[in-house]
Design an enzyme around this catalytic site. Structure first.
Site, PDB file in Angstrom:
ATOM      1  N   ASP A 145       0.847  -1.184   0.000  1.00  0.00           N
ATOM      2  CA  ASP A 145       0.000   0.000   0.000  1.00  0.00           C
ATOM      3  C   ASP A 145       0.892   1.246   0.000  1.00  0.00           C
ATOM      4  O   ASP A 145       1.914   1.284   0.689  1.00  0.00           O
ATOM      5  CB  ASP A 145      -0.916   0.013   1.219  1.00  0.00           C
TER       6      ASP A 145
ATOM      7  N   ASN B 213      -2.806  12.998  -3.175  1.00  0.00           N
ATOM      8  CA  ASN B 213      -3.915  13.450  -4.013  1.00  0.00           C
ATOM      9  C   ASN B 213      -4.412  14.830  -3.596  1.00  0.00           C
ATOM     10  O   ASN B 213      -4.663  15.700  -4.436  1.00  0.00           O
ATOM     11  CB  ASN B 213      -5.071  12.445  -3.936  1.00  0.00           C
TER      12      ASN B 213
ATOM     13  N   HIS C  76      -4.903  14.770  -8.476  1.00  0.00           N
ATOM     14  CA  HIS C  76      -5.070  13.366  -8.883  1.00  0.00           C
ATOM     15  C   HIS C  76      -4.083  12.950  -9.970  1.00  0.00           C
ATOM     16  O   HIS C  76      -3.742  11.767 -10.076  1.00  0.00           O
ATOM     17  CB  HIS C  76      -6.509  13.136  -9.355  1.00  0.00           C
TER      18      HIS C  76
ATOM     19  N   ASP D  79      -2.005   9.606  -9.780  1.00  0.00           N
ATOM     20  CA  ASP D  79      -1.924   8.595 -10.843  1.00  0.00           C
ATOM     21  C   ASP D  79      -0.473   8.321 -11.225  1.00  0.00           C
ATOM     22  O   ASP D  79      -0.081   7.173 -11.472  1.00  0.00           O
ATOM     23  CB  ASP D  79      -2.696   9.059 -12.076  1.00  0.00           C
TER      24      ASP D  79
ATOM     25  N   GLU E 275      -4.629   2.281  -4.449  1.00  0.00           N
ATOM     26  CA  GLU E 275      -3.176   2.360  -4.260  1.00  0.00           C
ATOM     27  C   GLU E 275      -2.610   1.076  -3.669  1.00  0.00           C
ATOM     28  O   GLU E 275      -1.514   1.057  -3.132  1.00  0.00           O
ATOM     29  CB  GLU E 275      -2.824   3.551  -3.356  1.00  0.00           C
TER      30      GLU E 275
END
Length: 215
Positions: free
Chosen positions: A92, A100, A105, A109, A135
Site C-alpha cells: 500500500d 492526491n 489526482h 496517478d 493504491e
C-alpha cells in the site's frame, strides 16, 4: 429398343446435370463453411485479445484484480500439489490521500504508475504482481520462503523510497508499506490475504515505510 436407349440417354443426361448441380452446391457450401470457420477464428482471436485486455490495469500496465483472482487460484492449486513455498505480499502507498489532496489526482496517478513499475521490476518472471485496487498491490512469490520474501520486499521498499518522485518539478517523498504471509496447511487464498493485510495494517500503525511478516 431405340425408345429404351433414348430414355436411358435422357435419364443419364438428367443425372449428369443433377450431379453437376449438387457438386456446385457443395462447393458453395464448402466455401461458406470456410468463410464461417475463418470468421469464427477471427472472433476467437478478438475475444482472447479482449479477455487479455480486461485483465490488465490501464494506468500501470500491470495485471488487475481479475487477473489476480485467476492467478492466485492457479498458484494455490500448484502449492497444494507440490508443496513448494509460496508467499503473498500486500503493498500500500503511504499517505496516498495526502498526495492526491496536496498535489492533485494527476500526481496520484503518476505515483501509482511509478510505484507499479518499481514493484514489477523487483520480482522474477515466475512471480506475479497485480494492482489490487486503488493504491494497493499484491504479489505472489513462488518458491521463496518467508525470509526470502522479506528480503525481496525490503529491496523494493528501499527502491521506491529513493525513486525521486516529483510533480511539476517538486520532489515528493513517497514510501510504501508491505504485509507478508506464507501459505500454510489448510489455507485458502482468502485466509492468506487476510493475514497479509493484517500485517500491512500493523506496518501502517508502526509508522509506515516498513515490511512486516504476519504472525
Amino acid at each position: 429398343l431405340d425408345a429404351i436407349v433414348h430414355q436411358l440417354n435422357v435419364h443419364r443426361q438428367q443425372e449428369t446435370k443433377r450431379t453437376a448441380a449438387m457438386e456446385k452446391q457443395m462447393q458453395g457450401l464448402s466455401g461458406r463453411l470456410q468463410d464461417m470457420e475463418a470468421e469464427s477464428g477471427e472472433l476467437r482471436t478478438k475475444l482472447r485479445a479482449a479477455h487479455n485486455r480486461a485483465l490488465f490495469d490501464a494506468l500501470t500496465g500491470l495485471p488487475n484484480r481479475g487477473a489476480y483472482d485467476e492467478r492466485v487460484q492457479q498458484e494455490h492449486l500448484r502449492w497444494r500439489r507440490f508443496g513448494e513455498p509460496l508467499n503473498m505480499l500486500v503493498w500500500d502507498i503511504d499517505h496516498f490521500k495526502l498526495i492526491n489532496d496536496r498535489f492533485g489526482h494527476l500526481a496520484g496517478d503518476k505515483a501509482i504508475a511509478i510505484i507499479g513499475r518499481s514493484l514489477a521490476s523487483g520480482v522474477r518472471e515466475t512471480d506475479f504482481i497485480a494492482r489490487y485496487g486503488g493504491e494497493e498491490f499484491v504479489m505472489l512469490l513462488t518458491g521463496a520462503d518467508t525470509q526470502a520474501a522479506l528480503a525481496v520486499a525490503e529491496g523494493i521498499r528501499v527502491k521506491v523510497k529513493s525513486c525521486g518522485f516529483n510533480s511539476e518539478g517538486k520532489p515528493i517523498p513517497i514510501t510504501v508499506s508491505c504485509g507478508i504471509s506464507d501459505f500454510r496447511t489448510g489455507d485458502t487464498p482468502e485466509a492468506v490475504f487476510k493475514r497479509a493485510d493484517q500485517a500491512l495494517y500493523l506496518a501502517k500503525t508502526q509508522g509506515r515505510d516498513r515490511c512486516i511478516i504476519a504472525a
